[in-house]
Design an enzyme around this catalytic site. Structure first.
Site, PDB file in Angstrom:
ATOM      1  N   GLU A 192       0.901  -1.183  -0.069  1.00  0.00           N
ATOM      2  CA  GLU A 192       0.079   0.023  -0.032  1.00  0.00           C
ATOM      3  C   GLU A 192       0.963   1.244  -0.005  1.00  0.00           C
ATOM      4  O   GLU A 192       0.489   2.147   0.894  1.00  0.00           O
ATOM      5  CB  GLU A 192      -0.984  -0.120   1.159  1.00  0.00           C
ATOM      6  CG  GLU A 192      -2.059  -1.050   0.991  1.00  0.00           C
ATOM      7  CD  GLU A 192      -3.156  -1.023   2.158  1.00  0.00           C
ATOM      8  OE1 GLU A 192      -3.230   0.019   2.889  1.00  0.00           O
ATOM      9  OE2 GLU A 192      -4.128  -1.899   2.010  1.00  0.00           O
ATOM     10  N   GLU A 317      -5.116  -8.428  -0.282  1.00  0.00           N
ATOM     11  CA  GLU A 317      -5.950  -8.080   0.565  1.00  0.00           C
ATOM     12  C   GLU A 317      -7.200  -7.785   0.095  1.00  0.00           C
ATOM     13  O   GLU A 317      -7.601  -6.761  -0.822  1.00  0.00           O
ATOM     14  CB  GLU A 317      -5.560  -6.619   1.149  1.00  0.00           C
ATOM     15  CG  GLU A 317      -4.115  -6.940   2.124  1.00  0.00           C
ATOM     16  CD  GLU A 317      -3.791  -5.649   2.881  1.00  0.00           C
ATOM     17  OE1 GLU A 317      -4.674  -4.849   3.201  1.00  0.00           O
ATOM     18  OE2 GLU A 317      -2.677  -5.228   3.127  1.00  0.00           O
TER      19      GLU A 317
END
Length: 516
Positions: A192, A317
């Site tokens: 991320e 995710e």
């Protein structure tokens, strides 16, 4: 581990009529294998996942192997866990791997600045994680620190893990009790990085990832599968930036996408995990179904620059993100898990299966006590959530050949926010058996589905399984009999090359067939 298989039985008075819902399966077009790694998992240093979850001290009266809970290990092995991602997540981009090696009494304590500000003693580190993966017989997926780490730090971690000969890092590993290289294959180049992993632009991350990846070396016959930190949900510019540069493409084998399902359209729009009405149910179904749009559009960008499909799309995710349970530490992201979570999990799995040509790995967030967990613990007690049983049911698709399908029929939703009420994926296993998984997302209506198998003369139905519940909020809780699990299902029949199924409302079904 003893399981209660009480659950909610489905009794149906079968009167077969012409179905409004039809699915055509094309066995002759099966050419892509569904990777078992689509059914992967994620273990971050977050809340009660590692400490007081998988890894416990002697104060708990449970059987362990070097502190690792044997009941959790047995449950995950039963569903054939293929891989486990660690140490994060956001935690990965603040983590220095050297803090988690060597004698435990010498390891420094650290502050988990992302999740609750708690102090961790680093007693669970690289060796403990890899021992867990060995006990689970699964592939480790390690995520390296690009956000706050250095190229040398990551390079030395890879060397420590995978170099077999004489070197400072290999010798350090041997001093710490592991003579042989670990031969870790899957390695993430950051996490991320558009957010908690550094708030980088796509262009800045692309160049930095290329630099880090250059020094994440292959050693011996072990070839790293490097996963670039890809976009958040529908950030197609990020994907375009990574894929359009040949230099960048040559630096990774897979690129990640993260997408969480929430109740509304804004990140703040999360609802209760256990108390909700049909409107909330509908929003979660529609928002989970958005995964198909995301995978389709990201795949189209990848196809432009990689028509050979040599790069994998890694959904490392995904899952439902609800409000934390009342009374729990909000930084621990502990939430219960209901029938709604089971049905949305099946939607995602059907999407991943049907995009088997491009999706090569996925990791639900997260495995124990965090977000859409498969397992919840409460001191010595442990329970299996409805999501766990979807993983168990869909195990039939591991490494099977995808049979393409076409669905026609009723929709669920309102206005322009609708989806097919019946979701499906189908595969052919190595032993020749065909497995059809179906989801009825409508919480009110039983739907009859007629499935046809093009090119086959006759199919024979062998068995059926179902996951459902009495209410849309049905769940499994501590000290109570399970309300949601896998039950036998018989409301189907096969005639010629057709299979007809009576799908109860709010249900997930698997039918096993063979070709006669």
């Amino acid at each position: 581990m003893k399981k209660l298989l009480i659950g909610f039985f489905v009794l149906i008075n079968i009167s077969w009529v012409s179905a409004q819902n039809s699915i055509t399966f094309y066995p002759d077009s099966a050419k892509h294998q569904i990777s078992r790694h689509i059914y992967g998992h994620f273990a971050e240093h977050l809340g009660r996942l590692i400490y007081d979850g998988i890894y416990v001290d002697d104060s708990l009266d449970v059987e362990t192997t070097n502190g690792l809970r044997n009941d959790i290990i047995a449950a995950l092995k039963e569903i054939g866990i293929p891989n486990l991602r660690w140490p994060g997540g956001c935690f990965a981009d603040t983590y220095n791997w050297r803090d988690g090696i060597g004698p435990k009494e010498d390891r420094p304590t650290i502050i988990n600045t992302h999740w609750g500000g708690i102090v961790e003693n680093n007693s669970f580190g690289t060796h403990e994680f890899l021992e867990l993966c060995k006990l689970l017989d699964c592939e480790p997926v390690i995520c390296g620190n690009v956000g706050s780490g250095t190229v040398r730090e990551m390079s030395q971690w890879v060397e420590y893990l995978n170099f077999e000969g004489e070197s400072p890092m290999a010798n350090l590993r041997k001093e710490n009790g592991h003579e042989d290289a670990f031969n870790v294959k899957y390695f993430g180049i950051g996490n991320e990085n558009w957010g908690c992993g550094g708030n980088m632009s796509a262009e800045y991350y692309r160049d930095k990832m290329t630099n880090f990846s250059t020094y994440a070396k292959d050693y011996g016959s072990n070839k790293l599968y490097r996963v670039a930190g890809g976009p958040n949900s529908g950030d197609y510019h990020w994907m375009e930036t990574l894929m359009s540069s040949a230099r960048s493409r040559n630096s990774f084998q897979g690129v990640s996408v993260h997408h969480y399902t929430i109740e509304g359209d804004r990140w703040e729009d999360k609802g209760s995990a256990t108390e909700y009405d049909e409107r909330s149910w509908q929003k979660y179904m529609i928002n989970a179904w958005r995964m198909d749009e995301l995978v389709t559009k990201h795949s189209a960008i990848m196809d432009k620059y990689d028509p050979e499909k040599s790069k994998g799309l890694i959904i490392d995710e995904w899952g439902n993100w609800h409000l934390p349970e009342p009374g729990s530490n909000p930084g621990f992201l502990y939430q219960h898990n209901t029938l709604r979570d089971a049905v949305t999990a099946s939607i995602n799995f059907n999407v991943f299966n049907n995009h088997a040509d491009r999706v090569k790995m996925a990791n639900i967030a997260q495995v124990v006590n965090v977000l859409q967990a498969l397992i919840l613990t409460k001191e010595e007690e442990m329970l299996l959530t409805p999501t766990y049983y979807v993983f168990k049911m869909y195990k039939v698709h591991h490494d099977a050949m995808l049979i393409p399908s076409e669905v026609k029929g009723e929709t669920y939703g309102e206005g322009d926010r609708t989806m097919n009420a019946i979701q499906t994926s189908c595969s052919k296993a190595r032993d020749g058996k065909i497995h059809v998984t179906l989801s009825n997302v409508d919480p009110n209506k039983e739907l009859e589905v007629e499935c046809g198998f093009e090119g086959l003369g006759k199919v024979k139905a062998l068995k059926g399984e179902i996951i459902t519940g009495e209410k849309i909020t049905s769940l499994n809780d501590f000290g109570q009999e399970e309300q949601v699990n896998i039950q036998e299902f018989n409301s189907f029949k096969a005639t010629g090359n057709k299979l007809t199924v009576k799908m109860p409302s709010k249900s997930v079904v698997m039918i096993e067939l063979e070709v006669e």
